[in-house]
Design an enzyme around this catalytic site. Structure first.
Site, PDB file in Angstrom:
ATOM      1  N   SER A  59      -0.905   4.494   5.960  1.00  0.00           N
ATOM      2  CA  SER A  59       0.199   5.144   5.248  1.00  0.00           C
ATOM      3  C   SER A  59       1.316   4.141   5.020  1.00  0.00           C
ATOM      4  O   SER A  59       1.895   3.604   5.973  1.00  0.00           O
ATOM      5  CB  SER A  59       0.748   6.317   6.060  1.00  0.00           C
ATOM      6  OG  SER A  59       2.019   6.687   5.540  1.00  0.00           O
ATOM      7  N   HIS A  87      -2.695   5.633   1.827  1.00  0.00           N
ATOM      8  CA  HIS A  87      -2.108   6.979   1.901  1.00  0.00           C
ATOM      9  C   HIS A  87      -0.637   6.893   1.457  1.00  0.00           C
ATOM     10  O   HIS A  87       0.135   6.101   2.006  1.00  0.00           O
ATOM     11  CB  HIS A  87      -2.228   7.469   3.342  1.00  0.00           C
ATOM     12  CG  HIS A  87      -1.784   8.861   3.601  1.00  0.00           C
ATOM     13  ND1 HIS A  87      -2.603   9.967   3.432  1.00  0.00           N
ATOM     14  CD2 HIS A  87      -0.601   9.342   4.058  1.00  0.00           C
ATOM     15  CE1 HIS A  87      -1.939  11.064   3.774  1.00  0.00           C
ATOM     16  NE2 HIS A  87      -0.715  10.717   4.154  1.00  0.00           N
ATOM     17  N   ASP A 120       2.789   8.955   1.001  1.00  0.00           N
ATOM     18  CA  ASP A 120       3.480  10.158   1.463  1.00  0.00           C
ATOM     19  C   ASP A 120       4.656  10.493   0.561  1.00  0.00           C
ATOM     20  O   ASP A 120       5.644   9.761   0.505  1.00  0.00           O
ATOM     21  CB  ASP A 120       3.997   9.932   2.892  1.00  0.00           C
ATOM     22  CG  ASP A 120       2.879  10.049   3.910  1.00  0.00           C
ATOM     23  OD1 ASP A 120       2.173  11.073   3.899  1.00  0.00           O
ATOM     24  OD2 ASP A 120       2.715   9.106   4.705  1.00  0.00           O
ATOM     25  N   MET A 133       7.651  13.056  -0.376  1.00  0.00           N
ATOM     26  CA  MET A 133       8.506  14.095   0.220  1.00  0.00           C
ATOM     27  C   MET A 133       9.627  14.459  -0.745  1.00  0.00           C
ATOM     28  O   MET A 133      10.228  13.569  -1.354  1.00  0.00           O
ATOM     29  CB  MET A 133       9.107  13.575   1.526  1.00  0.00           C
ATOM     30  CG  MET A 133       8.060  13.126   2.524  1.00  0.00           C
ATOM     31  SD  MET A 133       8.814  12.521   4.045  1.00  0.00           S
ATOM     32  CE  MET A 133       7.350  11.953   4.927  1.00  0.00           C
ATOM     33  N   HIS A 172      -0.316  12.294  -0.674  1.00  0.00           N
ATOM     34  CA  HIS A 172      -0.047  13.459   0.174  1.00  0.00           C
ATOM     35  C   HIS A 172       1.267  14.074  -0.295  1.00  0.00           C
ATOM     36  O   HIS A 172       2.345  13.563  -0.005  1.00  0.00           O
ATOM     37  CB  HIS A 172       0.037  12.981   1.633  1.00  0.00           C
ATOM     38  CG  HIS A 172       0.340  14.059   2.619  1.00  0.00           C
ATOM     39  ND1 HIS A 172       0.680  13.796   3.923  1.00  0.00           N
ATOM     40  CD2 HIS A 172       0.367  15.412   2.506  1.00  0.00           C
ATOM     41  CE1 HIS A 172       0.886  14.919   4.567  1.00  0.00           C
ATOM     42  NE2 HIS A 172       0.725  15.925   3.727  1.00  0.00           N
ATOM     43  N   MET A 197       4.008  16.372  -0.017  1.00  0.00           N
ATOM     44  CA  MET A 197       4.813  17.274   0.818  1.00  0.00           C
ATOM     45  C   MET A 197       5.952  17.781  -0.059  1.00  0.00           C
ATOM     46  O   MET A 197       7.120  17.443   0.138  1.00  0.00           O
ATOM     47  CB  MET A 197       5.309  16.523   2.059  1.00  0.00           C
ATOM     48  CG  MET A 197       4.199  16.265   3.077  1.00  0.00           C
ATOM     49  SD  MET A 197       4.631  14.988   4.271  1.00  0.00           S
ATOM     50  CE  MET A 197       4.184  13.530   3.345  1.00  0.00           C
ATOM     51  N   MET A 218      -2.754  18.529   9.756  1.00  0.00           N
ATOM     52  CA  MET A 218      -1.594  17.748  10.219  1.00  0.00           C
ATOM     53  C   MET A 218      -1.558  17.749  11.748  1.00  0.00           C
ATOM     54  O   MET A 218      -1.688  18.796  12.387  1.00  0.00           O
ATOM     55  CB  MET A 218      -0.292  18.328   9.667  1.00  0.00           C
ATOM     56  CG  MET A 218      -0.083  18.132   8.166  1.00  0.00           C
ATOM     57  SD  MET A 218      -0.132  16.430   7.590  1.00  0.00           S
ATOM     58  CE  MET A 218       1.241  15.693   8.502  1.00  0.00           C
ATOM     59  N   ASP A 269      -3.482  13.416  10.314  1.00  0.00           N
ATOM     60  CA  ASP A 269      -2.313  12.654   9.861  1.00  0.00           C
ATOM     61  C   ASP A 269      -1.147  12.932  10.791  1.00  0.00           C
ATOM     62  O   ASP A 269      -0.683  14.077  10.889  1.00  0.00           O
ATOM     63  CB  ASP A 269      -1.981  13.093   8.420  1.00  0.00           C
ATOM     64  CG  ASP A 269      -0.822  12.308   7.815  1.00  0.00           C
ATOM     65  OD1 ASP A 269      -0.335  11.349   8.439  1.00  0.00           O
ATOM     66  OD2 ASP A 269      -0.406  12.692   6.698  1.00  0.00           O
TER      67      ASP A 269
HETATM   68  C1  DX5 Z   1       4.156  12.522   8.087  1.00  0.00           C
HETATM   69  C2  DX5 Z   1       3.327  11.832   7.053  1.00  0.00           C
HETATM   70  C3  DX5 Z   1       2.427  10.840   7.656  1.00  0.00           C
HETATM   71  C4  DX5 Z   1       3.119   9.671   8.278  1.00  0.00           C
HETATM   72  C5  DX5 Z   1       2.320   9.308   9.489  1.00  0.00           C
HETATM   73  O1  DX5 Z   1       4.953  13.469   7.498  1.00  0.00           O
HETATM   74  O2  DX5 Z   1       2.540  12.740   6.335  1.00  0.00           O
HETATM   75  O3  DX5 Z   1       1.427  10.375   6.733  1.00  0.00           O
HETATM   76  O4  DX5 Z   1       3.222   8.542   7.456  1.00  0.00           O
HETATM   77  O5  DX5 Z   1       3.044   8.396  10.218  1.00  0.00           O
HETATM   78  P1  DX5 Z   1       2.605   7.984  11.681  1.00  0.00           P
HETATM   79  O6  DX5 Z   1       1.214   7.431  11.575  1.00  0.00           O
HETATM   80  O7  DX5 Z   1       3.625   6.947  12.042  1.00  0.00           O
HETATM   81  O8  DX5 Z   1       2.675   9.208  12.542  1.00  0.00           O
HETATM   82 ZN    ZN Z   2       0.785  11.890   5.153  1.00  0.00          ZN
END
Ligand code: DX5
Ligand code: ZN
Length: 216
Positions: free
Chosen positions: A8, A33, A35, A37, A65, A67, A135, A170
């Site tokens: 990620s 990956h 992320d 948000m 991903h 979110m 998750m 994840d």
């Molecule tokens: C969390 C994300 C993850 C995040 C994981 O909200 O969806 O993908 O990057 O980070 P680590 O591996 O540091 O927990």
């Molecule tokens: Zn993620």
């Protein structure tokens, strides 16, 4: 199904993002990956489709991903056009889960469906995504601790979806937790801070892969 590690980039140094991605690519990573948000589904803002555009010519599979609330209204299309190979939506983020998964596929992408730690698995009895993301932390931030009860949840998820679906975990995945996830049925592991938060991301990638596959 082979076990895959998906680094990620949330934990990467964005000043040298392509160099960071090249490090894990050279170590064998095939999937990155991404992320996304929106400041509503989760409190922080992170990145938009421009980041996929900036990486797409590297030839890696970009797994986005989302979110974000109501991803089907615009973001699915935006990220598909920006080069996403897989797009993952959250079951909690839309009442139109089945429609959103079809929309993702209509853009030629693999369709992923994620659930938060507090969300029941019942949705997977109604819709079959290409990828089911369980998750293992509450989403929104990297660097959180793995929630131990996730292991039992992944076991139940595998029993529901059968063998043909990628199960991804994840959050808080590292060389200590990876083996438990795989033993429970996970086939794709996301790792952010355990890779890009380390001095040697390539070595960290391989340490997690070793732990996940017990190869030595
Ligand atoms: C969390 C994300 C993850 C995040 C994981 O909200 O969806 O993908 O990057 O980070 P680590 O591996 O540091 O927990
Ligand atoms: Zn993620």
């Amino acid at each position: 199904m082979n076990v895959e590690i998906a680094p990620s980039i949330l934990a990467a140094d964005f000043g040298v993002l392509r160099e960071q991605v090249k490090l894990v690519e050279d170590a064998g990573a095939k999937i990155i990956h991404v992320d996304v948000m929106d400041g509503q589904f989760v409190p922080p803002l992170s990145m938009g489709p421009q980041v996929c555009e900036a990486l797409r010519d590297m030839g890696l599979h970009l797994e986005v991903h989302l979110m974000v609330e109501r991803p089907e209204t615009l973001q699915v299309e935006s990220f598909a056009k920006a080069g996403a190979g897989t797009i993952i939506i959250h079951a909690e983020a839309t009442p139109a889960v089945d429609y959103a998964l079809d929309l993702i596929r209509s853009h030629g992408c693999k369709a992923g469906l994620a659930v938060n730690p507090g969300t029941p698995l019942a949705i997977y009895e109604e819709v079959v995504p290409d990828l089911a993301l369980c998750m293992t932390v509450n989403p929104g931030w990297g660097g959180q601790s793995f929630i131990p009860s996730s292991i039992e949840k992944v076991t139940r998820l595998r029993a529901i979806v059968g063998d043909g679906v990628v199960i991804e975990v994840d959050g808080g995945v590292d060389a200590k937790t990876a083996g438990f996830c795989v033993a429970a049925g996970a086939t794709r592991l996301v790792a952010g801070s355990a890779i890009f938060g380390q001095d040697d991301p390539a070595r960290a990638f391989n340490d997690i892969l070793d732990a996940a596959t017990s190869r030595h």
